[in-house]
Design a protein around this motif. Structure first.
Motif, short mmCIF file in Angstrom:
data_model
loop_
_atom_site.label_atom_id
_atom_site.label_comp_id
_atom_site.label_asym_id
_atom_site.label_seq_id
_atom_site.Cartn_x
_atom_site.Cartn_y
_atom_site.Cartn_z
N ASP A 98 -1.16 -10.68 4.69
CA ASP A 98 0.04 -11.52 4.53
C ASP A 98 -0.21 -12.50 3.60
O ASP A 98 0.73 -12.74 2.72
CB ASP A 98 0.42 -12.08 5.89
CG ASP A 98 0.97 -10.92 6.93
OD1 ASP A 98 1.29 -10.09 6.58
OD2 ASP A 98 1.02 -11.36 7.85
N ALA A 101 0.17 -11.06 0.19
CA ALA A 101 1.44 -10.20 -0.07
C ALA A 101 2.33 -11.50 -0.74
O ALA A 101 3.43 -11.39 -1.19
CB ALA A 101 2.28 -9.62 1.05
N THR A 187 3.93 -3.76 9.54
CA THR A 187 3.32 -3.20 8.65
C THR A 187 3.63 -1.58 8.76
O THR A 187 3.80 -1.18 9.75
CB THR A 187 1.72 -3.33 8.61
OG1 THR A 187 1.08 -2.75 10.10
CG2 THR A 187 1.24 -4.69 8.66
N ALA A 191 6.19 -5.52 0.37
CA ALA A 191 5.53 -6.65 -0.38
C ALA A 191 4.07 -5.91 -0.52
O ALA A 191 3.58 -6.39 -1.72
CB ALA A 191 5.48 -7.80 0.34
N LEU A 192 3.60 -5.25 0.17
CA LEU A 192 2.08 -4.79 -0.24
C LEU A 192 2.00 -3.88 -1.30
O LEU A 192 0.88 -3.91 -1.88
CB LEU A 192 1.47 -4.05 1.05
CG LEU A 192 1.35 -4.86 2.45
CD1 LEU A 192 1.08 -4.09 3.53
CD2 LEU A 192 0.37 -6.12 2.18
N VAL A 195 0.71 -5.78 -4.26
CA VAL A 195 -0.63 -6.80 -4.28
C VAL A 195 -1.78 -5.96 -5.01
O VAL A 195 -2.06 -4.91 -4.69
CB VAL A 195 -1.25 -6.63 -2.81
CG1 VAL A 195 -2.65 -6.99 -2.72
CG2 VAL A 195 -0.31 -7.44 -1.82
N MET A 221 -0.98 -0.12 -1.35
CA MET A 221 -1.38 -1.25 -2.33
C MET A 221 -2.03 -0.54 -3.63
O MET A 221 -3.04 0.28 -3.42
CB MET A 221 -2.44 -2.11 -1.44
CG MET A 221 -1.96 -2.78 -0.38
SD MET A 221 -3.19 -3.29 0.85
CE MET A 221 -3.87 -4.38 -0.33
#
Length: 270
Positions: A98, A101, A187, A191-192, A195, A221
């Motif tokens: 988190d 992210a 999850t 947003a991941l 990263v 990711m």
């Protein structure tokens, strides 16, 4: 928030000559969980550990505190030096996820995520999943106790071991179950995919409760490496510490090379 510097297995490297690690434990655990892994990785690292709000310390509650990423961001700001590597286990790994992210500044150079709590995108958050997760939280706390006992667990009477598990479960902070469910059901999330921090994810097929093969869903990711082993359990950093340390060392030597003991080398032009 007080961070503790783990004692180095050999002479502590001078500032600027070690890779700085900040390590975040899982639910109802504490900073001592990293002792074996830190010792095996050796003196080229300087480890900071902290007892997070989701530790098993008496009186801890998560009902009114900051979100895990917010807490971690504040805690990192209290460290006396910049962090190169973030390491997290279980719920602590989710806090690291988190945090990453949010694309924090300054960014860390790498992350190691051990048995993160993951829900694959195709698995809807239906009531059965929620019920199984609640049961899994209790079992994970029990597994952690057994991992720390190691071979001694075989010599503890069943009723005594059950009482020890009950006592450990009773130390789970108020609000922890709801917070774990919240982060598990969140999850993977878009947003991941933003990263870019190099990350190593380690999980095991022997950990079917909260992590296991579901860790593959973190391949969203861009710079992640996911390694799933048939014999790793939820506490692989304790039960398989030597193997985990070897994987971490290989990964970190590639993405976060050790600082030169003599400083930068000047190129001489004839």
């Amino acid at each position: 928030m007080t961070w503790r510097l783990l004692a180095a297995p050999r002479a502590d490297p001078a500032p600027g000559h070690a890779r700085v690690v900040a390590a975040v434990h899982g639910l109802a655990d504490n900073g001592t969980t990293w002792q074996d892994l830190a010792a095996l990785l050796g003196a080229g690292y300087r480890w900071y550990t902290v007892d997070a709000p989701w530790s098993g310390d008496p009186g801890r509650s998560l009902t009114d505190g900051a979100r895990p990423a917010e807490w971690l961001r504040q805690a990192l700001a209290d460290l006396p030096e910049p962090v190169d590597i973030l390491v997290g286990h279980s719920f602590g790994a989710n806090a690291v996820l988190d945090h990453l992210a949010t694309r924090p500044a300054p960014e860390v150079r790498a992350a190691v995520l051990l048995a993160p709590l993951v829900r694959p995108a195709e698995q809807a958050p239906h009531p059965v999943l929620v019920a199984r997760t609640r049961a899994a939280i209790r079992q994970v706390v029990a597994d952690g106790l057994r991992a720390r006992l190691g071979p001694r667990a075989a010599h503890v009477a069943d009723d005594v071991l059950a009482a020890m598990v009950d006592k450990a479960v009773a130390r789970v902070p108020d609000g922890a179950t709801e917070l774990v469910l919240d982060r598990l059901l969140a999850t993977p999330r878009p947003a991941l995919g933003q990263v870019n921090t190099p990350a190593l994810v380690l999980a095991g097929r022997g950990d079917q409760r909260l992590a296991g093969v579901r860790a593959n869903s973190l391949t969203v990711m861009p710079a992640v490496e996911v390694s799933i082993h048939p014999h790793y359990g939820h506490f692989c950093h304790i039960t398989e510490a030597a193997e985990v340390a070897a994987e971490c060392a290989e990964f970190l030597d590639r993405v976060v090379p050790a600082p030169s003991p003599t400083g930068p080398t000047l190129e001489v032009v004839a």
